[in-house]
Design a protein around this motif. Structure first.
Motif, PDB file in Angstrom:
ATOM      1  N   TRP A  72      26.933  36.841  48.379  1.00  0.00           N
ATOM      2  CA  TRP A  72      27.353  36.112  47.173  1.00  0.00           C
ATOM      3  C   TRP A  72      28.877  36.004  47.115  1.00  0.00           C
ATOM      4  O   TRP A  72      29.581  36.767  47.784  1.00  0.00           O
ATOM      5  CB  TRP A  72      26.891  36.859  45.912  1.00  0.00           C
ATOM      6  N   THR A  73      29.352  35.069  46.312  1.00  0.00           N
ATOM      7  CA  THR A  73      30.786  34.985  46.020  1.00  0.00           C
ATOM      8  C   THR A  73      30.948  35.215  44.519  1.00  0.00           C
ATOM      9  O   THR A  73      30.186  34.645  43.730  1.00  0.00           O
ATOM     10  CB  THR A  73      31.336  33.589  46.386  1.00  0.00           C
ATOM     11  N   ALA A  74      31.904  36.057  44.156  1.00  0.00           N
ATOM     12  CA  ALA A  74      32.118  36.325  42.725  1.00  0.00           C
ATOM     13  C   ALA A  74      33.479  35.777  42.303  1.00  0.00           C
ATOM     14  O   ALA A  74      34.481  35.989  42.994  1.00  0.00           O
ATOM     15  CB  ALA A  74      32.053  37.826  42.466  1.00  0.00           C
ATOM     16  N   TRP A  75      33.492  35.065  41.179  1.00  0.00           N
ATOM     17  CA  TRP A  75      34.734  34.554  40.588  1.00  0.00           C
ATOM     18  C   TRP A  75      34.874  35.220  39.223  1.00  0.00           C
ATOM     19  O   TRP A  75      34.027  35.033  38.347  1.00  0.00           O
ATOM     20  CB  TRP A  75      34.680  33.043  40.420  1.00  0.00           C
ATOM     21  N   ILE A  76      35.903  36.013  39.071  1.00  0.00           N
ATOM     22  CA  ILE A  76      36.026  36.812  37.840  1.00  0.00           C
ATOM     23  C   ILE A  76      37.345  36.498  37.148  1.00  0.00           C
ATOM     24  O   ILE A  76      38.422  36.616  37.740  1.00  0.00           O
ATOM     25  CB  ILE A  76      35.910  38.319  38.164  1.00  0.00           C
ATOM     26  N   LEU A  77      37.227  36.074  35.883  1.00  0.00           N
ATOM     27  CA  LEU A  77      38.406  35.722  35.087  1.00  0.00           C
ATOM     28  C   LEU A  77      38.774  36.898  34.181  1.00  0.00           C
ATOM     29  O   LEU A  77      37.934  37.377  33.425  1.00  0.00           O
ATOM     30  CB  LEU A  77      38.092  34.495  34.224  1.00  0.00           C
ATOM     31  N   THR A  78      40.021  37.332  34.274  1.00  0.00           N
ATOM     32  CA  THR A  78      40.425  38.508  33.491  1.00  0.00           C
ATOM     33  C   THR A  78      41.927  38.484  33.226  1.00  0.00           C
ATOM     34  O   THR A  78      42.672  37.831  33.950  1.00  0.00           O
ATOM     35  CB  THR A  78      40.064  39.804  34.251  1.00  0.00           C
ATOM     36  N   VAL A  79      42.353  39.198  32.206  1.00  0.00           N
ATOM     37  CA  VAL A  79      43.799  39.382  32.010  1.00  0.00           C
ATOM     38  C   VAL A  79      44.263  40.623  32.773  1.00  0.00           C
ATOM     39  O   VAL A  79      45.456  40.874  32.883  1.00  0.00           O
ATOM     40  CB  VAL A  79      44.181  39.572  30.519  1.00  0.00           C
ATOM     41  N   ASP A  80      43.288  41.376  33.293  1.00  0.00           N
ATOM     42  CA  ASP A  80      43.598  42.670  33.879  1.00  0.00           C
ATOM     43  C   ASP A  80      43.927  42.544  35.365  1.00  0.00           C
ATOM     44  O   ASP A  80      43.040  42.345  36.197  1.00  0.00           O
ATOM     45  CB  ASP A  80      42.375  43.584  33.673  1.00  0.00           C
ATOM     46  N   ARG A  81      45.211  42.675  35.691  1.00  0.00           N
ATOM     47  CA  ARG A  81      45.606  42.493  37.095  1.00  0.00           C
ATOM     48  C   ARG A  81      45.086  43.597  37.997  1.00  0.00           C
ATOM     49  O   ARG A  81      45.053  43.466  39.209  1.00  0.00           O
ATOM     50  CB  ARG A  81      47.123  42.454  37.212  1.00  0.00           C
ATOM     51  N   ALA A  82      44.704  44.728  37.372  1.00  0.00           N
ATOM     52  CA  ALA A  82      44.238  45.864  38.172  1.00  0.00           C
ATOM     53  C   ALA A  82      42.754  45.736  38.533  1.00  0.00           C
ATOM     54  O   ALA A  82      42.183  46.628  39.162  1.00  0.00           O
ATOM     55  CB  ALA A  82      44.475  47.157  37.402  1.00  0.00           C
ATOM     56  N   LEU A  83      42.124  44.642  38.146  1.00  0.00           N
ATOM     57  CA  LEU A  83      40.667  44.516  38.346  1.00  0.00           C
ATOM     58  C   LEU A  83      40.219  44.723  39.808  1.00  0.00           C
ATOM     59  O   LEU A  83      39.289  45.499  40.051  1.00  0.00           O
ATOM     60  CB  LEU A  83      40.170  43.166  37.819  1.00  0.00           C
ATOM     61  N   PRO A  84      40.872  44.068  40.800  1.00  0.00           N
ATOM     62  CA  PRO A  84      40.412  44.277  42.186  1.00  0.00           C
ATOM     63  C   PRO A  84      40.463  45.758  42.570  1.00  0.00           C
ATOM     64  O   PRO A  84      39.547  46.255  43.236  1.00  0.00           O
ATOM     65  CB  PRO A  84      41.400  43.460  43.021  1.00  0.00           C
ATOM     66  N   LYS A  85      41.510  46.440  42.111  1.00  0.00           N
ATOM     67  CA  LYS A  85      41.631  47.857  42.428  1.00  0.00           C
ATOM     68  C   LYS A  85      40.505  48.649  41.764  1.00  0.00           C
ATOM     69  O   LYS A  85      39.867  49.495  42.399  1.00  0.00           O
ATOM     70  CB  LYS A  85      42.997  48.349  41.920  1.00  0.00           C
ATOM     71  N   GLN A  86      40.263  48.332  40.486  1.00  0.00           N
ATOM     72  CA  GLN A  86      39.175  49.024  39.777  1.00  0.00           C
ATOM     73  C   GLN A  86      37.847  48.829  40.491  1.00  0.00           C
ATOM     74  O   GLN A  86      37.039  49.746  40.590  1.00  0.00           O
ATOM     75  CB  GLN A  86      39.031  48.460  38.356  1.00  0.00           C
ATOM     76  N   MET A  87      37.626  47.611  41.003  1.00  0.00           N
ATOM     77  CA  MET A  87      36.325  47.318  41.622  1.00  0.00           C
ATOM     78  C   MET A  87      36.304  47.710  43.097  1.00  0.00           C
ATOM     79  O   MET A  87      35.276  47.603  43.747  1.00  0.00           O
ATOM     80  CB  MET A  87      36.014  45.822  41.473  1.00  0.00           C
ATOM     81  N   ARG A  88      37.447  48.111  43.609  1.00  0.00           N
ATOM     82  CA  ARG A  88      37.610  48.427  45.036  1.00  0.00           C
ATOM     83  C   ARG A  88      37.139  47.255  45.897  1.00  0.00           C
ATOM     84  O   ARG A  88      36.363  47.389  46.837  1.00  0.00           O
ATOM     85  CB  ARG A  88      36.890  49.725  45.388  1.00  0.00           C
TER      86      ARG A  88
END
Ligand SMILES: C[S@@+](CC[C@H](N)C(=O)[O-])C[C@H]1O[C@@H](n2cnc3c(N)ncnc32)[C@H](O)[C@@H]1O
Length: 396
Positions: free
Chosen positions: A343-359
């Protein structure tokens, strides 16, 4: 309808200008020019109507009535007074004037607004003998003026209520995404109705409802009124023709696999009501649109491959909450890696740390504005074999 060419300006969320330019060109707009926060274009009045009816990305379409240099408030009065308002506004109609400025040499925008309003009202009184009144809440006609350092541009608003209001939303929900941002997210993601779509934080259902409307080729403005319908200059026949063509283009039986889920059953019930109001009862009944209660950390994979488009809760505003959201997103990251390979996930957020949080490592990052809020749209490719369970914590 008159074939005269007019100038228009379509306002949109910053970050969507180029996509909006394509959308406008597709409804016949000419001299399409993306600028910051919108797109200038030319066309007949019917083009302006079509932009209102068909644009998924615009927030508002403005019809330019004049543009000229100014230095003082009196120049603004003269510019407003020079326009033949009686062609557009009835003497019993109510008005609202809004002024925006960048680099304007004036002391008070309030005074500038007042002078423009005086110019309009005086002109109307001279031509019709009556003064229209001002109504800031529910005006019949809205006038916008944009001032830069030297030029004042006056516009009539063709939209009325902002265009992201498609006419189906009852409850505001917790933090609903504006419909034009949802459409922008789907467009940036390159989603096509052939792809299964999942929003695991669906809230009021905005993304999947917009997707169903795209799949059904249902013009986003089919079920709502517009400001131009109240103008004296409104061309009813041209509007009827445009609307009938848009109705005839709807493909009710369009195939799609759309799933929205949310942890809150109350929110999911609301999303279902919204979907029904958006004319999607048949989609709910035959399962093309499924709205279910589920935790994003354990949500079922609806198909072997597909696209996730979502905006998870933001945790930045309050610190204690932020830790909870980060923990949730970390668990969601693990779940996606384990169960959503392909799958491909497109995630909209104000949180720049999201990729790190999700590893997870993003493969693309796009800046988008939700009003003044700077957001990131992250793309993650969920590859097979990408999941490695976290090492168990070492005993102390
Ligand atoms: C920012 S809102 C989404 C808004 C949505 N796009 C809309 O337009 O209404 C985030 C949503 O995530 C839901 N949520 C929070 N934690 C969740 C979890 N663990 N699993 C699923 N949904 C969750 C909340 O109930 C809320 O509706």
């Amino acid at each position: 309808m008159s074939a005269a060419t007019h100038q228009f300006f379509a306002i949109c969320p910053r970050g969507l200008e180029i996509l909006l330019a394509d959308e406008l060109a597709a409804v016949g707009a000419q001299a399409v020019k993306p600028e910051s926060g919108g797109v200038a274009f030319a066309g007949t009045l019917a083009t302006g109507y079509a932009a209102n009816l068909h644009s998924r990305l615009a927030s508002r379409i403005l019809w330019q009535l004049s543009s000229g240099s100014y230095a003082r408030e009196d120049d603004l009065y003269a510019a407003a007074h020079a326009i033949r308002w009686d062609e557009h506004v009835g003497s019993r109609q109510t008005l609202r004037v809004d002024v925006s400025a960048s680099g304007a040499p004036l002391k008070s925008l309030e005074f500038a607004t007042l002078r423009i309003k005086d110019g309009i009202v005086d002109r109307l009184r001279e031509r019709t003998g009556a003064r229209p009144s001002i109504d800031r809440e529910r005006p019949d006609v809205r006038v916008f003026c944009h001032l830069d350092a030297t030029t004042a541009t006056l516009y009539l608003d063709l939209s009325g209520e902002a265009l992201f209001k498609r006419g189906w939303r009852l409850d505001k929900g917790e933090a609903p995404l504006k419909e034009n941002l949802a459409a922008g997210l789907l467009k940036l993601a390159g989603w096509t109705p052939a792809q299964p779509l999942l929003d695991p934080f669906c809230g009021s259902g905005t993304i999947v409802i917009e997707a169903a409307s795209i799949a059904a080729q249902r013009a986003p403005g089919l079920n709502r009124p517009f400001g131009f319908e109240r103008l004296h200059s409104h061309d009813r026949a041209a509007w009827r023709e445009l609307k009938q063509a848009a109705l005839a283009a709807v493909v009710e039986r369009a195939a799609a696999q759309l799933v929205g889920s949310d942890i809150s059953t109350r929110v999911v019930d609301q999303a279902r009501l919204n979907a029904e109001r958006a004319g999607l009862r048949a989609w709910l009944d035959d399962g093309r649109l499924r709205l279910t209660a589920a935790d994003a950390r354990t949500v079922e994979t609806p198909a072997a491959t597909g696209l996730i488009a979502t905006n998870p809760p933001y945790g930045v505003q309050s610190e204690p909450k932020s830790a909870t959201v980060a923990a949730t997103m970390s668990a969601v990251g693990d779940h996606l890696k384990q169960d959503f390979a392909g799958w491909t996930a497109w995630i909209l957020t104000v949180d720049r740390a999201l990729p790190k949080q999700m590893r997870l490592q993003e493969t693309r990052k796009t800046v988008l504005f939700n009003g003044p809020l700077e957001c990131r749209l992250f793309r993650f490719e969920l590859v097979a074999g990408g999941y490695r369970p976290r090492a168990a914590a070492k005993p102390a």
